[in-house]
Design a protein around this motif. Structure first.
Motif, PDB file in Angstrom:
ATOM      1  N   UNK A 255      44.708  46.408  37.507  1.00 44.48           N
ATOM      2  CA  UNK A 255      43.795  45.864  36.518  1.00 44.48           C
ATOM      3  C   UNK A 255      44.182  46.318  35.113  1.00 44.48           C
ATOM      4  N   UNK A 256      44.627  47.560  34.986  1.00 46.38           N
ATOM      5  CA  UNK A 256      45.079  48.070  33.691  1.00 46.38           C
ATOM      6  C   UNK A 256      46.291  47.299  33.188  1.00 46.38           C
ATOM      7  N   UNK A 257      47.236  47.036  34.090  1.00 50.48           N
ATOM      8  CA  UNK A 257      48.427  46.280  33.718  1.00 50.48           C
ATOM      9  C   UNK A 257      48.054  44.874  33.274  1.00 50.48           C
ATOM     10  N   UNK A 258      47.092  44.268  33.948  1.00 54.14           N
ATOM     11  CA  UNK A 258      46.622  42.936  33.573  1.00 54.14           C
ATOM     12  C   UNK A 258      45.994  42.958  32.181  1.00 54.14           C
ATOM     13  N   UNK A 259      45.145  43.953  31.935  1.00 53.60           N
ATOM     14  CA  UNK A 259      44.508  44.090  30.618  1.00 53.60           C
ATOM     15  C   UNK A 259      45.556  44.219  29.513  1.00 53.60           C
ATOM     16  N   UNK A 260      46.564  45.044  29.753  1.00 57.63           N
ATOM     17  CA  UNK A 260      47.612  45.284  28.751  1.00 57.63           C
ATOM     18  C   UNK A 260      48.424  44.023  28.510  1.00 57.63           C
ATOM     19  N   UNK A 261      48.732  43.308  29.584  1.00 54.72           N
ATOM     20  CA  UNK A 261      49.584  42.125  29.466  1.00 54.72           C
ATOM     21  C   UNK A 261      48.881  40.991  28.734  1.00 54.72           C
ATOM     22  N   UNK A 262      47.686  40.627  29.199  1.00 49.59           N
ATOM     23  CA  UNK A 262      47.092  39.403  28.644  1.00 49.59           C
ATOM     24  C   UNK A 262      46.499  39.604  27.260  1.00 49.59           C
ATOM     25  N   UNK A 263      45.950  40.784  26.988  1.00 45.83           N
ATOM     26  CA  UNK A 263      45.292  40.965  25.692  1.00 45.83           C
ATOM     27  C   UNK A 263      46.268  40.782  24.537  1.00 45.83           C
ATOM     28  N   UNK A 264      47.450  41.370  24.666  1.00 46.35           N
ATOM     29  CA  UNK A 264      48.441  41.261  23.591  1.00 46.35           C
ATOM     30  C   UNK A 264      49.183  39.923  23.640  1.00 46.35           C
ATOM     31  N   UNK A 265      49.524  39.465  24.836  1.00 41.27           N
ATOM     32  CA  UNK A 265      50.327  38.255  24.963  1.00 41.27           C
ATOM     33  C   UNK A 265      49.576  37.008  24.509  1.00 41.27           C
ATOM     34  N   UNK A 266      48.275  36.943  24.774  1.00 38.68           N
ATOM     35  CA  UNK A 266      47.492  35.781  24.348  1.00 38.68           C
ATOM     36  C   UNK A 266      47.525  35.627  22.831  1.00 38.68           C
ATOM     37  N   UNK A 267      47.511  36.759  22.121  1.00 39.08           N
ATOM     38  CA  UNK A 267      47.540  36.709  20.660  1.00 39.08           C
ATOM     39  C   UNK A 267      48.933  36.331  20.166  1.00 39.08           C
ATOM     40  N   UNK A 268      49.960  36.807  20.832  1.00 41.52           N
ATOM     41  CA  UNK A 268      51.324  36.404  20.474  1.00 41.52           C
ATOM     42  C   UNK A 268      51.476  34.892  20.596  1.00 41.52           C
ATOM     43  N   UNK A 269      50.959  34.329  21.665  1.00 41.20           N
ATOM     44  CA  UNK A 269      51.022  32.874  21.853  1.00 41.20           C
ATOM     45  C   UNK A 269      50.189  32.144  20.803  1.00 41.20           C
ATOM     46  N   UNK A 270      49.042  32.728  20.446  1.00 42.62           N
ATOM     47  CA  UNK A 270      48.189  32.122  19.428  1.00 42.62           C
ATOM     48  C   UNK A 270      48.861  32.059  18.071  1.00 42.62           C
ATOM     49  N   UNK A 271      49.628  33.096  17.732  1.00 39.84           N
ATOM     50  CA  UNK A 271      50.385  33.097  16.477  1.00 39.84           C
ATOM     51  C   UNK A 271      51.495  32.048  16.530  1.00 39.84           C
ATOM     52  N   UNK A 272      52.171  31.970  17.673  1.00 41.23           N
ATOM     53  CA  UNK A 272      53.250  30.997  17.816  1.00 41.23           C
ATOM     54  C   UNK A 272      52.745  29.568  17.620  1.00 41.23           C
TER      55      UNK A 272
END
Length: 470
Positions: A255-272
């Motif tokens: 669950x921690x790995x999921x939190x780390x992955x999606x929280x940052x990656x979703x914003x990276x995609x949003x900027x793109x």
């Protein structure tokens, strides 16, 4: 049982049936074996066309549910390697099991979203809403009230647990069903994965009536973890791994790995996609950070300065910032795991690890940015289209299932609808699933079929059945 014995139990190669003998040169541990069984299978491949955040996105840069799962898998494995080294040094894990924890977390991360329906969490909501509406429109009677009634009639009957399974449908719960039953590969044991891999996907070890209590003090009852058809599977895992109806320690780490992955990656995609920019990121982080404000804002300002000098474009800035913050979160997860070791091992930590770590403010800042991204009109329009497709398909198939002609024999409208369901799901319904309530089984087969679709297939099939697209 002490923690050393718990780890020994968690890292054993226990399965529902003995696995096929490996060749003599096979050096894989049990969880690498699980990964191999999964990685080339159709349910994994279908994640490529399932929504992570941006439905039906044409850009090949943007993450899908598959690329997200691969990222979670790697981050979880990385956390596992670090924790494993600590635990071996502290004599909590026998050195002969070196690599096992990392591999277990790797496979757990790969499958953690396997049961998600088309269009992600919005798709889950469409399934739940359909069945709440459907049960209100039907004269469904609780089975317990009819025990003494010999004339049970032909009316569809679901008990409170069976109804709650549909009204609270959840992709996490569907994952256990896929892993243990729906992927038919010659017998009723599905992938025949290890007990620990299966237990790692049960985030909320309660049934659909006793669970789903929302954000209360018992995190294990926030949602639920198994359908009535997988109750005995859950009981076997719970008893053998001595979990006492609590979470496996592996769940907290995955669950921690999921939190780390999606929280940052979703914003990276949003900027793109230019929904937000790096200045929005700075504004939100500055407002929401507390413990990590100085170090994080200093890093972001340095990256922005290089962008303004023409050294980096915006996509490089956000990628480097994502990597920096993920590194901070990972180190804090490992530190917090050590501090809360006994609570986690006993399944008694009532929070996600990230929320009690010193990186909780980083997670909170990313979450505030996610609200902006998720409200983008292009996302909202596609989610609504997905909702209509899922709700509409359920309406068509469930209505047909009420007819006695809903079977493969015959040439009626209902039999044709039955034949639309994939042969693998029909096979499980007809030959593998032993649950006695036929009405429940029919509805579950339909839900299995629709929740297993890709985004594109769900939209296309709905349009075809409605005559919108032929």
């Amino acid at each position: 049982m002490n923690n050393q014995k718990k780890w020994k139990l968690l890292l054993q190669d226990y399965r529902f049936r003995e696995k096929t003998p490996a060749i003599s040169t096979d050096g894989r541990n049990p969880f690498e074996n699980d990964y191999g069984r999964l990685i080339s299978s159709a349910p994994i491949r279908r994640l490529q066309d399932k929504t992570q955040v941006f439905p039906l996105e044409q850009s090949d840069y943007i993450r899908t549910r598959l690329t997200h799962s691969l990222e979670v898998s790697y981050i979880a494995s990385s956390i596992g390697q670090s924790i494993e080294n600590i635990l071996i040094n502290k004599k909590q894990i026998d050195p002969k099991y070196k690599g096992y924890l990392s591999s277990l977390l790797r496979v757990s991360g790969l499958v953690h979203d396997l049961g998600n329906p088309p269009f992600g969490h919005f798709g889950e909501e469409a399934v739940k809403k359909f069945f709440k509406d459907y049960f209100k429109s039907q004269e469904f009677i609780d089975y317990e009230k009819l025990v003494q009634n010999e004339n049970k009639s032909d009316a569809p009957i679901l008990n409170i647990f069976e109804k709650a399974d549909f009204e609270n449908f959840d992709g996490n719960v569907q994952t256990l069903r896929i892993l243990s039953k729906l992927y038919y590969f010659g017998d009723e044991f599905g992938y025949n994965l290890t007990y620990s891999t299966l237990a790692s996907c049960i985030k909320y070890p309660s049934n659909s009536v006793k669970g789903n209590l929302g954000k209360n003090k018992n995190i294990r009852k926030k949602k639920f973890g198994y359908f009535v058809t997988e109750k005995e599977i859950f009981k076997t895992l719970n008893k053998h791994l001595k979990l006492n109806n609590k979470r496996s320690p592996i769940v907290y780490l995955m669950e921690s790995a999921d939190d780390i992955a999606y929280s940052a990656a979703d914003i990276e995609d949003g900027v793109k996609l230019k929904i937000i920019d790096i200045y929005d990121v700075r504004k939100i982080f500055k407002k929401n950070l507390s413990k990590n404000k100085k170090i994080v804002i200093a890093e972001l300002d340095e990256l922005i300065e290089k962008h303004e000098k023409g050294e980096f474009d915006e996509s490089i800035v956000i990628q480097k910032f994502r990597i920096f913050t993920q590194r901070l979160m990972i180190s804090n997860i490992i530190e917090t795991f050590e501090k809360n070791y006994d609570l986690i091992m006993n399944g008694d930590l009532e929070y996600e690890i990230i929320d009690v770590s010193n990186a909780s403010d980083i997670r909170a800042a990313y979450k505030q940015l996610q609200y902006i991204v998720f409200d983008d009109k292009n996302i909202v329009k596609k989610e609504i289209a997905g909702w209509e497709a899922i709700y509409g398909l359920l309406k068509i198939l469930v209505k047909a299932s009420q007819s006695p002609n809903f079977k493969k024999e015959g040439n009626t409208y209902e039999s044709r609808i039955y034949k639309l369901i994939s042969s693998s799901h029909r096979f499980v319904y007809e030959r593998v699933e032993k649950y006695e309530n036929q009405e429940y089984k029919k509805l579950q087969m339909i839900t299995d079929f629709i929740s297993g679709m890709t985004d594109t297939y769900a939209i296309t099939l709905y349009q075809e059945l409605k005559g919108i697209k032929l």
